[in-house]
Scaffold this motif. Structure first.
Motif, short mmCIF file in Angstrom:
data_model
loop_
_atom_site.label_atom_id
_atom_site.label_comp_id
_atom_site.label_asym_id
_atom_site.label_seq_id
_atom_site.Cartn_x
_atom_site.Cartn_y
_atom_site.Cartn_z
N GLY A 170 29.86 20.32 -19.05
CA GLY A 170 30.16 18.91 -19.23
C GLY A 170 28.99 18.20 -19.88
O GLY A 170 27.95 18.80 -20.15
N ASP A 171 29.16 16.90 -20.11
CA ASP A 171 28.15 16.07 -20.75
C ASP A 171 27.58 15.07 -19.75
O ASP A 171 28.26 14.64 -18.82
CB ASP A 171 28.77 15.30 -21.93
N GLY A 172 26.34 14.66 -19.98
CA GLY A 172 25.72 13.66 -19.11
C GLY A 172 24.23 13.61 -19.33
O GLY A 172 23.66 14.37 -20.11
N ALA A 173 23.57 12.70 -18.62
CA ALA A 173 22.12 12.56 -18.71
C ALA A 173 21.55 12.09 -17.38
O ALA A 173 22.19 11.34 -16.65
CB ALA A 173 21.75 11.57 -19.81
N GLY A 174 20.34 12.54 -17.11
CA GLY A 174 19.60 12.09 -15.94
C GLY A 174 18.16 11.88 -16.32
O GLY A 174 17.67 12.49 -17.28
N ALA A 175 17.47 11.00 -15.61
CA ALA A 175 16.09 10.68 -15.97
C ALA A 175 15.28 10.31 -14.73
O ALA A 175 15.84 9.88 -13.71
CB ALA A 175 16.06 9.51 -16.96
N VAL A 176 13.96 10.49 -14.85
CA VAL A 176 13.04 10.00 -13.83
C VAL A 176 11.86 9.34 -14.51
O VAL A 176 11.52 9.66 -15.65
CB VAL A 176 12.52 11.14 -12.89
N VAL A 177 11.26 8.40 -13.81
CA VAL A 177 9.96 7.84 -14.21
C VAL A 177 8.92 8.52 -13.33
O VAL A 177 9.00 8.45 -12.10
CB VAL A 177 9.92 6.31 -14.03
N LEU A 178 7.98 9.19 -13.98
CA LEU A 178 6.90 9.88 -13.28
C LEU A 178 5.61 9.13 -13.56
O LEU A 178 5.27 8.89 -14.72
CB LEU A 178 6.80 11.33 -13.78
N GLU A 179 4.90 8.74 -12.51
CA GLU A 179 3.69 7.95 -12.73
C GLU A 179 2.50 8.49 -11.94
O GLU A 179 2.66 9.23 -10.97
CB GLU A 179 3.93 6.49 -12.36
N ALA A 180 1.32 8.13 -12.42
CA ALA A 180 0.09 8.55 -11.75
C ALA A 180 0.06 7.98 -10.34
O ALA A 180 0.50 6.87 -10.08
CB ALA A 180 -1.11 8.06 -12.55
N SER A 181 -0.48 8.79 -9.42
CA SER A 181 -0.49 8.40 -8.01
C SER A 181 -1.74 8.93 -7.32
O SER A 181 -2.28 9.98 -7.69
CB SER A 181 0.75 8.96 -7.31
N ASP A 182 -2.20 8.18 -6.33
CA ASP A 182 -3.32 8.64 -5.51
C ASP A 182 -2.87 9.55 -4.38
O ASP A 182 -3.70 10.20 -3.73
CB ASP A 182 -4.07 7.43 -4.91
N THR A 183 -1.57 9.59 -4.13
CA THR A 183 -1.02 10.43 -3.07
C THR A 183 -0.13 11.51 -3.67
O THR A 183 0.49 11.30 -4.72
CB THR A 183 -0.20 9.60 -2.06
N PRO A 184 -0.06 12.67 -3.05
CA PRO A 184 0.71 13.78 -3.63
C PRO A 184 2.20 13.45 -3.81
O PRO A 184 2.83 12.88 -2.93
CB PRO A 184 0.54 14.90 -2.59
N GLY A 185 2.72 13.82 -4.96
CA GLY A 185 4.14 13.75 -5.24
C GLY A 185 4.60 15.15 -5.61
O GLY A 185 5.14 15.87 -4.77
N ILE A 186 4.35 15.54 -6.86
CA ILE A 186 4.62 16.93 -7.24
C ILE A 186 3.55 17.81 -6.61
O ILE A 186 2.36 17.64 -6.84
CB ILE A 186 4.66 17.08 -8.77
N LEU A 187 3.99 18.77 -5.80
CA LEU A 187 3.09 19.61 -5.02
C LEU A 187 2.74 20.91 -5.73
O LEU A 187 1.60 21.37 -5.67
CB LEU A 187 3.71 19.91 -3.66
N ALA A 188 3.72 21.51 -6.38
CA ALA A 188 3.51 22.78 -7.08
C ALA A 188 4.69 23.02 -8.00
O ALA A 188 5.80 22.54 -7.76
CB ALA A 188 3.35 23.93 -6.09
#
Length: 330
Positions: A170-188
């Motif tokens: 099927g068709d579609g789109a998804g998005a995220v805003v990823l920003e600098a942070s002082d606390t962990p978000g992406i871990l690995a």
């Protein structure tokens, strides 16, 4: 020497998605195929894939159009103005044109100027690849606020005389805003590819001298893909957990690439995760390739299932053969 712009971590500030309005049920698709003398049914499709429906874009709607709508929704959720974005990475296998990148077209449509913008082509693993690249760029100070998009119009690649493939996508789109942070978000995170398996999932056409050379339709060896997918998804998930010093039991939500309900259930079983912890959208979206993970994530966020502080495992597998995973605290 560390850049003054560098940040210790990156974190998802907001999610967004967009589906074209045209919903195509299994019954709709079966009727279309019946007109060509090809037999299929709602029961046949559901039993093999778990898919009930998918969305197809109209002929005048481009990949960038879907991407822009998803991006705008993510920016609103993140409370970020488009002018603040200093990086755009768009994962797609169905770009608007050969070049420039669809990311640059999205940049223009959003009214942004000057920031880096490029496409990533890793098929169904594309969003995981794009998110990993953006995380690395933010950690090194090359960007502060990144727009990561997965957008596809896979209906343009389908052979509607092949019921084994045309019912899947099927068709579609998804998005995220990823920003600098002082606390962990992406871990690995971890990315892989094995080009020995190029032929099991591909669209082998090319443009040359004003003509399409080769076959411009998606081709897939379903059994080979299934066999590889379940194994590599378990392995990469465990490897990422080990890197982050976490256990599978720490995962609040597994958000796999939405290809086939049997692959998704198989991966959850190997990780000893209850099916209630798996975000499932394949039933209504079909396989939207690079868009499937961000679409599923946004669906989970907007339904209230995914909450701030939850630990998410994202994992994708696709043509190439490519695969990868990201563990993050939302």
């Amino acid at each position: 020497m560390t850049s003054p712009l560098s940040a210790g971590y990156s974190r998802i500030a907001g999610t967004g998605s967009f589906l074209p309005p045209k919903r195509v049920s299994n019954a709709d698709l079966a009727a279309r195929l019946a007109g060509q003398g090809i037999e299929t049914s709602d029961d046949w499709i559901i039993a093999r894939t778990g898919i009930h429906a998918r969305h197809f874009a109209d002929a005048d709607v481009a990949c960038s159009d879907l991407a822009v709508e998803a991006a705008r929704n993510a920016l609103v959720a993140a409370k970020v103005d488009a002018s603040e974005v200093d990086l755009i990475i768009l994962a797609t296998s169905t770009p608007d044109m050969v070049f420039p990148s669809t990311a640059c077209i999205v940049q223009r449509k959003l009214g942004i100027q000057g920031c880096a913008a490029f496409d990533v082509q890793a098929v169904c693993s594309g969003f995981v690849y794009a998110l990993t690249i953006a995380d690395s760029m933010i950690r090194t100070g090359a960007a502060r606020k990144a727009l990561i998009i997965g957008s596809e119009v896979f209906s343009r690649l389908l052979d509607f005389t092949d019921r084994t493939t045309c019912v899947l996508f099927g068709d579609g789109a998804g998005a995220v805003v990823l920003e600098a942070s002082d606390t962990p978000g992406i871990l690995a995170s971890e990315l892989h590819a094995d080009g020995r398996h190029v032929d099991i999932l591909c669209t082998p056409g090319a443009v040359s001298n004003g003509q399409v050379m080769g076959v411009p339709f998606l081709k897939m060896d379903g059994q080979a893909v299934f066999k590889l997918a379940v194994g590599v998804l378990e392995d990469v998930a465990r490897s990422v957990l080990q890197k982050a010093q976490r256990e599978a039991s720490d995962i609040d939500w597994l958000i796999p690439h939405q290809a086939n309900i049997r692959i998704m259930h198989g991966t959850a079983k190997k990780l000893k995760l209850p099916l209630e912890k798996v975000i499932v959208t394949v039933d209504e979206h079909g396989n939207t390739s690079a868009a499937s993970i961000p679409l599923a994530m946004d669906a989970g966020v907007r339904s209230g299932s995914i909450k701030r502080g939850d630990t998410l495992m994202l994992e994708g597998v696709g043509g190439g053969f490519t695969w990868g995973a990201v563990l993050l605290d939302f």
